[in-house]
Design a protein around this motif. Structure first.
Motif, PDB file in Angstrom:
ATOM      1  N   PHE A 252     -12.340-106.742 -67.054  1.00 36.45           N
ATOM      2  CA  PHE A 252     -13.724-107.167 -67.238  1.00 36.45           C
ATOM      3  C   PHE A 252     -14.287-107.869 -66.011  1.00 36.45           C
ATOM      4  O   PHE A 252     -13.581-108.653 -65.350  1.00 36.45           O
ATOM      5  CB  PHE A 252     -13.825-108.160 -68.412  1.00 36.45           C
ATOM      6  CG  PHE A 252     -13.602-107.552 -69.758  1.00 36.45           C
ATOM      7  CD1 PHE A 252     -14.641-106.941 -70.444  1.00 36.45           C
ATOM      8  CD2 PHE A 252     -12.346-107.610 -70.344  1.00 36.45           C
ATOM      9  CE1 PHE A 252     -14.437-106.389 -71.694  1.00 36.45           C
ATOM     10  CE2 PHE A 252     -12.132-107.066 -71.611  1.00 36.45           C
ATOM     11  CZ  PHE A 252     -13.182-106.441 -72.281  1.00 36.45           C
ATOM     12  N   ARG A 253     -15.562-107.595 -65.739  1.00 35.53           N
ATOM     13  CA  ARG A 253     -16.352-108.451 -64.861  1.00 35.53           C
ATOM     14  C   ARG A 253     -16.965-109.532 -65.735  1.00 35.53           C
ATOM     15  O   ARG A 253     -17.407-109.259 -66.854  1.00 35.53           O
ATOM     16  CB  ARG A 253     -17.451-107.645 -64.176  1.00 35.53           C
ATOM     17  CG  ARG A 253     -16.934-106.496 -63.320  1.00 35.53           C
ATOM     18  CD  ARG A 253     -18.040-105.512 -63.004  1.00 35.53           C
ATOM     19  NE  ARG A 253     -19.062-106.094 -62.132  1.00 35.53           N
ATOM     20  CZ  ARG A 253     -20.257-105.544 -61.939  1.00 35.53           C
ATOM     21  NH1 ARG A 253     -20.596-104.428 -62.584  1.00 35.53           N
ATOM     22  NH2 ARG A 253     -21.115-106.108 -61.119  1.00 35.53           N
TER      23      ARG A 253
ATOM     24  N   GLU B 118     -22.724-112.832 -61.512  1.00 34.89           N
ATOM     25  CA  GLU B 118     -21.298-112.529 -61.634  1.00 34.89           C
ATOM     26  C   GLU B 118     -20.469-113.699 -61.101  1.00 34.89           C
ATOM     27  O   GLU B 118     -20.682-114.171 -59.988  1.00 34.89           O
ATOM     28  CB  GLU B 118     -20.940-111.245 -60.876  1.00 34.89           C
ATOM     29  CG  GLU B 118     -19.532-110.761 -61.145  1.00 34.89           C
ATOM     30  CD  GLU B 118     -19.315-109.312 -60.718  1.00 34.89           C
ATOM     31  OE1 GLU B 118     -18.189-108.813 -60.892  1.00 34.89           O
ATOM     32  OE2 GLU B 118     -20.284-108.679 -60.217  1.00 34.89           O
ATOM     33  N   ILE B 119     -19.510-114.160 -61.911  1.00 29.16           N
ATOM     34  CA  ILE B 119     -18.723-115.340 -61.526  1.00 29.16           C
ATOM     35  C   ILE B 119     -17.225-115.079 -61.467  1.00 29.16           C
ATOM     36  O   ILE B 119     -16.456-115.975 -61.088  1.00 29.16           O
ATOM     37  CB  ILE B 119     -18.983-116.523 -62.484  1.00 29.16           C
ATOM     38  CG1 ILE B 119     -18.563-116.169 -63.914  1.00 29.16           C
ATOM     39  CG2 ILE B 119     -20.445-116.958 -62.416  1.00 29.16           C
ATOM     40  CD1 ILE B 119     -18.579-117.367 -64.860  1.00 29.16           C
ATOM     41  N   GLY B 120     -16.760-113.860 -61.813  1.00 28.88           N
ATOM     42  CA  GLY B 120     -15.322-113.630 -61.711  1.00 28.88           C
ATOM     43  C   GLY B 120     -14.861-112.425 -62.500  1.00 28.88           C
ATOM     44  O   GLY B 120     -15.637-111.529 -62.835  1.00 28.88           O
ATOM     45  N   THR B 121     -13.554-112.415 -62.811  1.00 29.51           N
ATOM     46  CA  THR B 121     -12.930-111.300 -63.514  1.00 29.51           C
ATOM     47  C   THR B 121     -11.941-111.827 -64.554  1.00 29.51           C
ATOM     48  O   THR B 121     -11.446-112.952 -64.444  1.00 29.51           O
ATOM     49  CB  THR B 121     -12.170-110.378 -62.543  1.00 29.51           C
ATOM     50  OG1 THR B 121     -11.128-111.132 -61.897  1.00 29.51           O
ATOM     51  CG2 THR B 121     -13.100-109.775 -61.506  1.00 29.51           C
TER      52      THR B 121
ATOM     53  N   ALA C 116      -7.296-114.559 -65.500  1.00 31.00           N
ATOM     54  CA  ALA C 116      -8.728-114.822 -65.317  1.00 31.00           C
ATOM     55  C   ALA C 116      -8.940-115.652 -64.064  1.00 31.00           C
ATOM     56  O   ALA C 116      -8.215-116.629 -63.826  1.00 31.00           O
ATOM     57  CB  ALA C 116      -9.294-115.562 -66.528  1.00 31.00           C
ATOM     58  N   ARG C 117      -9.935-115.272 -63.266  1.00 31.68           N
ATOM     59  CA  ARG C 117     -10.331-116.053 -62.095  1.00 31.68           C
ATOM     60  C   ARG C 117     -11.847-116.121 -62.064  1.00 31.68           C
ATOM     61  O   ARG C 117     -12.518-115.085 -62.073  1.00 31.68           O
ATOM     62  CB  ARG C 117      -9.802-115.427 -60.798  1.00 31.68           C
ATOM     63  CG  ARG C 117      -8.296-115.493 -60.648  1.00 31.68           C
ATOM     64  CD  ARG C 117      -7.870-115.061 -59.245  1.00 31.68           C
ATOM     65  NE  ARG C 117      -6.438-115.214 -59.033  1.00 31.68           N
ATOM     66  CZ  ARG C 117      -5.539-114.263 -59.233  1.00 31.68           C
ATOM     67  NH1 ARG C 117      -5.943-113.064 -59.646  1.00 31.68           N
ATOM     68  NH2 ARG C 117      -4.263-114.479 -59.023  1.00 31.68           N
ATOM     69  N   MET C 118     -12.384-117.343 -62.028  1.00 34.69           N
ATOM     70  CA  MET C 118     -13.830-117.527 -62.023  1.00 34.69           C
ATOM     71  C   MET C 118     -14.233-118.613 -61.036  1.00 34.69           C
ATOM     72  O   MET C 118     -13.467-119.554 -60.797  1.00 34.69           O
ATOM     73  CB  MET C 118     -14.326-117.894 -63.426  1.00 34.69           C
ATOM     74  CG  MET C 118     -13.975-116.863 -64.464  1.00 34.69           C
ATOM     75  SD  MET C 118     -14.655-117.235 -66.087  1.00 34.69           S
ATOM     76  CE  MET C 118     -13.767-116.023 -67.074  1.00 34.69           C
TER      77      MET C 118
ATOM     78  N   LEU D 150     -22.142-116.498 -71.436  1.00 35.74           N
ATOM     79  CA  LEU D 150     -20.949-115.994 -70.764  1.00 35.74           C
ATOM     80  C   LEU D 150     -20.719-114.580 -71.267  1.00 35.74           C
ATOM     81  O   LEU D 150     -20.610-114.363 -72.479  1.00 35.74           O
ATOM     82  CB  LEU D 150     -19.748-116.891 -71.071  1.00 35.74           C
ATOM     83  CG  LEU D 150     -18.515-116.684 -70.191  1.00 35.74           C
ATOM     84  CD1 LEU D 150     -18.789-117.186 -68.771  1.00 35.74           C
ATOM     85  CD2 LEU D 150     -17.302-117.405 -70.782  1.00 35.74           C
ATOM     86  N   ILE D 151     -20.652-113.610 -70.343  1.00 31.89           N
ATOM     87  CA  ILE D 151     -20.674-112.185 -70.723  1.00 31.89           C
ATOM     88  C   ILE D 151     -19.513-111.461 -70.059  1.00 31.89           C
ATOM     89  O   ILE D 151     -19.273-111.619 -68.850  1.00 31.89           O
ATOM     90  CB  ILE D 151     -22.006-111.539 -70.286  1.00 31.89           C
ATOM     91  CG1 ILE D 151     -23.192-112.257 -70.947  1.00 31.89           C
ATOM     92  CG2 ILE D 151     -22.017-110.057 -70.612  1.00 31.89           C
ATOM     93  CD1 ILE D 151     -24.536-111.872 -70.375  1.00 31.89           C
TER      94      ILE D 151
END
Length: 219
Positions: free
Chosen positions: A33-34, A41-44, A62-64, A214-215
């Motif tokens: 996911f993006r 866009e803040i991460g994956t 997860a990295r944001m 948050l999406i």
């Protein structure tokens, strides 16, 4: 930092990212996911599943990063490995850096109990839960029948209400796709989830306390 935490809401990422397959899933699946805060866009967040019979291994990473005026105002790094026997969590090991606040959780199922150890972070200690526990396993259709879910970041066992909100459609990789939407609600959470007709997880949206969403969008 405090303003970003207020936007996201206390414990929101901790619960959203505590995700960890149900009978509808295939072996060796990936959900990549993006992640967006509204349209930014803040991460994956990536989930990799290996399935061998009733045994499953799920790895979540997860990295944001949220920037304000070109400065890193908030960072998040979460790594989680889970082993499952059917719909029951057998073991879990997670490490999280929540903007400098460290968490480390170990979970083991033994002797008809699930033992949760908070090794690092607020509320360090041990708790004993029932024999069969599920995490916030959005990728697992069986999760939709649960009333309590385990947060794999901080070890909290959270009361939830999950409701079938009916047929819907959602954009998946640029294609409008038929889906069924579910609403997950708890004391501090308001999460919408979308699944295909085959019960595969397609998307997530969560309202934050101050308005932004948050999406999760599949790559």
């Amino acid at each position: 930092m405090n303003s970003i935490r207020k936007i996201l809401g206390p414990g929101l990422l901790a619960t959203l990212l505590a995700v960890s397959l149900g009978s509808a899933a295939r072996a060796d699946q990936t959900w990549d996911f993006r992640v967006f805060l509204d349209d930014k866009e803040i991460g994956t967040h990536r989930f990799d599943l290996i399935e061998q019979g009733a045994e499953r291994q799920l790895t979540s990473q997860a990295r944001m990063k949220v920037k304000v005026l070109f400065l890193n105002a908030y960072t998040y790094d979460h790594h989680d490995v889970e082993h499952w026997d059917g719909e029951c969590l057998n073991t879990l090991s997670s490490k999280t850096d929540d903007n400098g606040e460290k968490h480390r959780i170990e979970v083991k199922r033994a002797n008809r109990e699930t033992i949760v150890k908070r090794l690092e972070g607020p509320g360090k200690g041990v708790q004993w839960l029932g024999e069969c526990v599920m995490t916030f396993a959005y990728w697992n259709p069986a999760m939709l029948q649960q009333t309590r879910l385990l947060n794999s970041q901080n070890g909290d066992y959270v009361d939830v209400k999950i409701t079938d909100a009916g047929l819907d459609s959602i954009d998946v990789r640029g294609v409008k796709t038929p889906a069924r939407r579910y609403e997950l609600r708890s004391f501090k959470l308001s999460i919408d989830l979308w699944y295909s007709e085959q019960k595969e997880w397609l998307a997530l949206e969560s309202k934050t306390e101050r308005g932004p969403k948050l999406i999760y969008k599949l790559k």
